[in-house]
Design a protein around this motif. Structure first.
Motif, mmCIF file in Angstrom:
data_model
loop_
_atom_site.group_PDB
_atom_site.id
_atom_site.type_symbol
_atom_site.label_atom_id
_atom_site.label_comp_id
_atom_site.label_asym_id
_atom_site.label_seq_id
_atom_site.Cartn_x
_atom_site.Cartn_y
_atom_site.Cartn_z
ATOM 1 N N MET A 1 -6.441 10.594 8.120
ATOM 2 C CA MET A 1 -5.122 10.279 8.676
ATOM 3 C C MET A 1 -4.384 9.300 7.776
ATOM 4 O O MET A 1 -3.162 9.385 7.606
ATOM 5 N N ILE A 2 -5.127 8.363 7.196
ATOM 6 C CA ILE A 2 -4.523 7.366 6.298
ATOM 7 C C ILE A 2 -3.840 8.052 5.123
ATOM 8 O O ILE A 2 -2.687 7.750 4.789
ATOM 9 N N LEU B 1 0.806 -1.226 0.000
ATOM 10 C CA LEU B 1 0.000 0.000 0.000
ATOM 11 C C LEU B 1 0.841 1.278 0.000
ATOM 12 O O LEU B 1 0.465 2.286 0.602
ATOM 13 N N VAL B 2 1.956 1.250 -0.713
ATOM 14 C CA VAL B 2 2.827 2.418 -0.764
ATOM 15 C C VAL B 2 2.878 3.061 -2.148
ATOM 16 O O VAL B 2 2.772 4.290 -2.266
ATOM 17 N N TYR B 3 3.029 2.275 -3.212
ATOM 18 C CA TYR B 3 3.359 2.853 -4.526
ATOM 19 C C TYR B 3 2.308 3.833 -5.040
ATOM 20 O O TYR B 3 2.622 4.953 -5.437
ATOM 21 N N SER B 4 1.044 3.427 -5.020
ATOM 22 C CA SER B 4 -0.010 4.246 -5.616
ATOM 23 C C SER B 4 -1.067 4.622 -4.581
ATOM 24 O O SER B 4 -1.375 3.836 -3.676
ATOM 25 N N VAL C 1 -4.175 4.922 -5.312
ATOM 26 C CA VAL C 1 -5.462 4.368 -5.754
ATOM 27 C C VAL C 1 -6.013 3.333 -4.767
ATOM 28 O O VAL C 1 -7.178 3.444 -4.342
ATOM 29 N N PRO C 2 -5.224 2.298 -4.370
ATOM 30 C CA PRO C 2 -5.759 1.349 -3.372
ATOM 31 C C PRO C 2 -6.109 2.034 -2.060
ATOM 32 O O PRO C 2 -7.092 1.655 -1.403
ATOM 33 N N VAL C 3 -5.323 3.032 -1.681
ATOM 34 C CA VAL C 3 -5.566 3.755 -0.424
ATOM 35 C C VAL C 3 -6.915 4.461 -0.481
ATOM 36 O O VAL C 3 -7.734 4.366 0.452
ATOM 37 N N CYS D 1 -14.365 2.602 0.853
ATOM 38 C CA CYS D 1 -15.047 1.446 1.462
ATOM 39 C C CYS D 1 -15.359 1.718 2.927
ATOM 40 O O CYS D 1 -16.438 1.374 3.426
ATOM 41 N N TYR D 2 -14.414 2.342 3.622
ATOM 42 C CA TYR D 2 -14.625 2.713 5.024
ATOM 43 C C TYR D 2 -15.814 3.658 5.167
ATOM 44 O O TYR D 2 -16.683 3.463 6.026
ATOM 45 N N LEU D 3 -15.865 4.672 4.309
ATOM 46 C CA LEU D 3 -16.963 5.633 4.366
ATOM 47 C C LEU D 3 -18.304 4.976 4.037
ATOM 48 O O LEU D 3 -19.338 5.322 4.613
ATOM 49 N N PHE D 4 -18.271 4.005 3.123
ATOM 50 C CA PHE D 4 -19.501 3.274 2.796
ATOM 51 C C PHE D 4 -19.975 2.469 4.009
ATOM 52 O O PHE D 4 -21.180 2.422 4.299
#
Length: 274
Positions: free
Chosen positions: A156-157, A33-36, A38-40, A46-49
């Motif tokens: 924060m993420i 979960l570092v390069y892009s 987009v996944p973040v 998804c969290y907000l959903f």
């Protein structure tokens, strides 16, 4: 320049996006979960959903008893936070970090990679903390799903990703070190609270947690302001991101403290006088 001018807006945007990705720290670009971004961003959405849909799905169901889960989770987070605080402290101490002005060491030295590793762990711990929200939903503690709670957890993420992607170490270690220490106290409090009413007499210090969090944000803000005006060989753009983000948290936590402890105390005194 002519070739760049002939590109469409979206082609230019994609070009700058790719350049931004390539300018990240090469040592850690293949870490999870570092390069892009987009996944973040997808995980945040998804969290907000879940925040939106979760209470609706639980509306007609009984709250789930998570006492044991909460005890294990909170004290595990105490241990994780304490470990990160230790790693930030030892890594910076052994590398002779300056508390006021510290550039990032992008070398492959053991200490530089150790600092990068704890920065990644700190970043990843913010995903684990999504469990705080999920537990509120499962226990039907919807009053806890405030704007402050959701904003803090979701933003924060992204803030941590930017710092990790481009500056895994250097002066940014201060935010991780202070936040880890605060979370030791915070999750210790939540761990005790999870035992139930029998622990109430030991939890008189709840409002001090908010004060501790506010002190944390003030410290980070002052540290960032200093670095904005000092010649610290650290990106001003990242300092500005941290500065404005810390201001939003100071405003939100101050409002929470005033509403939860000042206003309620005044209201209670008013009732006593009546």
């Amino acid at each position: 320049m002519e070739g760049l001018q002939e590109l469409t807006f979206w082609q230019k945007a994609h070009l700058y996006y790719q350049k931004g990705l390539e300018n990240g720290d090469k040592r850690i670009e293949n870490w999870l979960l570092v390069y892009s971004p987009v996944p973040v961003i997808c995980i945040i959405l998804c969290y907000l959903f879940i925040v939106w849909a979760g209470p609706k799905l639980m509306a007609k169901k009984e709250p789930i008893n998570l006492k044991l889960v909460l005890i294990v989770y909170n004290f595990s987070m105490v241990c994780l936070s304490a470990y990160m605080f230790y790693e930030f402290t030892v890594s910076s101490w052994m590398a002779n970090y300056s508390l006021l002005c510290q550039p990032v060491d992008y070398s492959d030295s053991v200490l530089a990679l150790r600092m990068a590793s704890v920065c990644w762990l700190f970043y990843f711990s913010k995903y684990i903390e999504f469990c705080d929200t999920i537990f509120f939903i499962l226990r039907k503690k919807n009053r806890q799903l405030t704007f402050l709670h959701v904003y803090h957890h979701s933003t924060m993420i992204l803030n941590c990703w930017v710092g990790l992607k481009y500056t895994p170490g250097g002066q940014s270690f201060m935010s991780g070190l202070v936040n880890s220490l605060v979370h030791v106290a915070m999750y210790f409090y939540y761990g005790l609270a999870a035992f139930g009413p029998s622990m109430s007499k030991y939890l008189w210090w709840k409002h001090y947690l908010t004060i501790l969090q506010l002190l944390q944000f003030f410290l980070v803000t002052l540290h960032t302001v200093y670095n904005l005006f000092a010649d610290c060989n650290y990106p001003d753009a990242l300092n500005l991101i941290v500065f404005f983000y810390a201001l939003t948290l100071i405003a939100l936590f101050s409002h929470f403290y005033y509403r939860s402890y000042i206003t309620s105390r005044t209201h209670d005194l008013g009732k006593c006088k009546v």
